[in-house]
Scaffold this active site. Sequence first.
Site, short mmCIF file in Angstrom:
data_model
loop_
_atom_site.label_atom_id
_atom_site.label_comp_id
_atom_site.label_asym_id
_atom_site.label_seq_id
_atom_site.Cartn_x
_atom_site.Cartn_y
_atom_site.Cartn_z
N HIS A 121 0.88 -1.18 0.00
CA HIS A 121 0.00 0.00 0.00
C HIS A 121 0.92 1.23 0.00
O HIS A 121 1.70 1.41 -0.93
CB HIS A 121 -0.91 -0.09 1.24
CG HIS A 121 -2.07 0.85 1.28
ND1 HIS A 121 -2.44 1.67 0.26
CD2 HIS A 121 -2.98 1.09 2.30
CE1 HIS A 121 -3.50 2.38 0.61
NE2 HIS A 121 -3.85 2.05 1.84
N ASP B 219 2.79 5.63 -6.92
CA ASP B 219 3.97 5.55 -6.06
C ASP B 219 5.29 5.52 -6.82
O ASP B 219 6.33 5.85 -6.26
CB ASP B 219 3.87 4.30 -5.16
CG ASP B 219 2.80 4.48 -4.12
OD1 ASP B 219 2.73 5.57 -3.54
OD2 ASP B 219 2.01 3.54 -3.90
N HIS C 229 -2.10 -2.36 -10.00
CA HIS C 229 -3.12 -1.75 -9.16
C HIS C 229 -4.30 -2.68 -8.99
O HIS C 229 -4.67 -3.39 -9.93
CB HIS C 229 -3.59 -0.41 -9.73
CG HIS C 229 -4.22 0.44 -8.68
ND1 HIS C 229 -5.55 0.36 -8.37
CD2 HIS C 229 -3.67 1.32 -7.82
CE1 HIS C 229 -5.80 1.18 -7.37
NE2 HIS C 229 -4.69 1.78 -7.01
C1 COA Z 1 -1.11 -3.22 -6.11
C2 COA Z 1 -1.20 -4.73 -6.02
C3 COA Z 1 -1.19 -5.15 -4.55
C4 COA Z 1 -2.50 -5.16 -6.68
O1 COA Z 1 -2.63 -6.48 -6.48
P1 COA Z 1 -3.68 -7.35 -7.26
O2 COA Z 1 -4.64 -6.54 -8.04
O3 COA Z 1 -4.23 -8.28 -6.28
O4 COA Z 1 -2.86 -8.01 -8.35
P2 COA Z 1 -2.31 -9.45 -8.18
O5 COA Z 1 -1.34 -9.40 -7.05
O6 COA Z 1 -3.45 -10.40 -8.15
O7 COA Z 1 -1.52 -9.63 -9.51
C5 COA Z 1 -1.91 -10.36 -10.60
C6 COA Z 1 -0.64 -10.94 -11.20
O8 COA Z 1 0.26 -9.87 -11.54
C7 COA Z 1 1.45 -10.00 -10.80
N1 COA Z 1 1.83 -8.68 -10.31
C8 COA Z 1 1.00 -7.77 -9.74
N2 COA Z 1 1.69 -6.70 -9.40
C9 COA Z 1 2.95 -6.93 -9.77
C10 COA Z 1 4.12 -6.20 -9.68
N3 COA Z 1 4.11 -4.99 -9.13
N4 COA Z 1 5.26 -6.72 -10.14
C11 COA Z 1 5.28 -7.94 -10.69
N5 COA Z 1 4.19 -8.70 -10.82
C12 COA Z 1 3.05 -8.20 -10.36
C13 COA Z 1 1.10 -10.88 -9.62
O9 COA Z 1 2.24 -11.55 -9.11
C14 COA Z 1 0.09 -11.81 -10.20
O10 COA Z 1 0.77 -12.82 -10.95
P3 COA Z 1 0.23 -14.34 -10.90
O11 COA Z 1 -1.16 -14.27 -11.45
O12 COA Z 1 1.21 -15.06 -11.73
O13 COA Z 1 0.25 -14.71 -9.46
C15 COA Z 1 -0.04 -5.38 -6.76
O14 COA Z 1 -0.05 -4.99 -8.12
C16 COA Z 1 1.28 -5.07 -6.13
O15 COA Z 1 1.67 -5.75 -5.18
N6 COA Z 1 2.00 -4.03 -6.63
C17 COA Z 1 3.24 -3.63 -6.04
C18 COA Z 1 3.02 -2.80 -4.78
C19 COA Z 1 2.52 -1.41 -5.09
O16 COA Z 1 3.02 -0.74 -5.97
N7 COA Z 1 1.53 -0.98 -4.30
C20 COA Z 1 0.95 0.34 -4.43
C21 COA Z 1 -0.41 0.26 -5.00
S1 COA Z 1 -1.05 1.87 -5.36
#
Ligand code: COA
Length: 373
Positions: free
Chosen positions: A220, A310, A259
């Site tokens: 987050h 971010d 996201h």
């Molecule tokens: C923001 C976030 C938590 C959203 O999560 P989400 O919608 O649940 O997306 P998921 O985690 O289900 O991701 C779907 C796929 O993309 C991948 N993925 C998602 N974000 C990724 C990232 N930043 N880098 C690499 N791979 C990523 C996941 O590993 C997943 O792969 P899989 O299906 O092989 O397991 C996630 O994108 C993330 O952890 N981002 C990095 C942290 C971040 O920047 N947070 C600030 C948000 S504003």
Amino acid sequence: MTNQTVAGLKGVSAGQTAICTVGSEGNSLHYRGYSIEDMVGQACFEEVAYLLIYGELPNQSKLAAYQQKLKSLRDLPEALKIVLKLIPRTAHPMDVLKVGCAFLGTLESETHPTQQQCDIADRLMALFPSIVMYWYQWHHLGREIDTHTEADGVAAHFLELLLQRKPEAMVSEAVDQSLILYAEHEFNASTFAARVTTATLSDFYSAITSAIGTLRGPLHGGANEAAMELIEAYQTPAEAKAGLLDRLARKEKIMGFGHAVYKIRDPRSDIIQGWAKKLAALRGDKVIYPVAEMIDKMMRDEKHMFPNLDFYSAAAYHFCDIPTELFTPIFVFARIAGWSAHVIEQRQNNKIIRPGAEYIGPEPRPFVAIANR
Ligand SMILES: CC(C)(COP(=O)(O)OP(=O)(O)OC[C@H]1O[C@@H](n2cnc3c(N)ncnc32)[C@H](O)[C@@H]1OP(=O)(O)O)[C@@H](O)C(=O)NCCC(=O)NCCS
């Protein structure tokens, strides 16, 4: 009503709100009906904070009065100064904010929620930069600072406390505009935490303390700090390209990308990228911004993923001479506006938030007394 479990409650509507829409109409973002693209460049953060907390945009005289009110609330109570001095130097500034918020709740308790809630929101907005910077300057630079400044806005106030001089105009404007982008985002994790706490009829400070603790995590708010560490790991775009390929091969999560709601783009990212680029030019940077652009390109090419707010805010803040560990606290300085609006809205039509769970444990079984185990 469905009993199906949805991991992370993704896509599940957990309530109604009149504060913000995220991701509708081509991945846009609106606060109380106004798009962020229309607000940035035309409004300052306090205008937007007023809109979120009080429901409508202020006119010129209301804005001036609001800024004056915030200015008058920047001084720390003596007891809080003592507590801040006791928090170790090694603490994360987000923990300092969490303790500061909780402790203020014991000094200036909320006894009449409907009468006090907006004043508490304003007090926290005015005081959060003072809390972090008083602690930071005391422990990191060995100086006790006066947390009162005559700066008009939260951004300039924070920067003045950090730099101990008036910030450059472009730096102050960049941080001010970033606060607009960070101010509100519907039912994100920290806001939801604030609403869950509020829904038990707990007090304002408890709701905000829950939110700060929730924002701290790298999935987050903590992502901007992790994004900076990533960018700084490389000295050239070529190094960044090779490094990214390596990280992706190891299935590493790249902070500052992806996201939970936006699927095509994060509308806030283009705006903050513009600021990062301008500030890079101001600083004559030849490393950080090109490396960031290469990481962005690699994520688009290899993962079809886009930067969220971010990622480029990390580069922008870096160019503003802000230490990385203060990036997530800046998120708090802004999001207190959104959190406050949600606490107030939750109270207007309250229902305790208590979802169910799908049980996956053992079938009912006979209890065995301890002597027979
Ligand atoms: C923001 C976030 C938590 C959203 O999560 P989400 O919608 O649940 O997306 P998921 O985690 O289900 O991701 C779907 C796929 O993309 C991948 N993925 C998602 N974000 C990724 C990232 N930043 N880098 C690499 N791979 C990523 C996941 O590993 C997943 O792969 P899989 O299906 O092989 O397991 C996630 O994108 C993330 O952890 N981002 C990095 C942290 C971040 O920047 N947070 C600030 C948000 S504003």
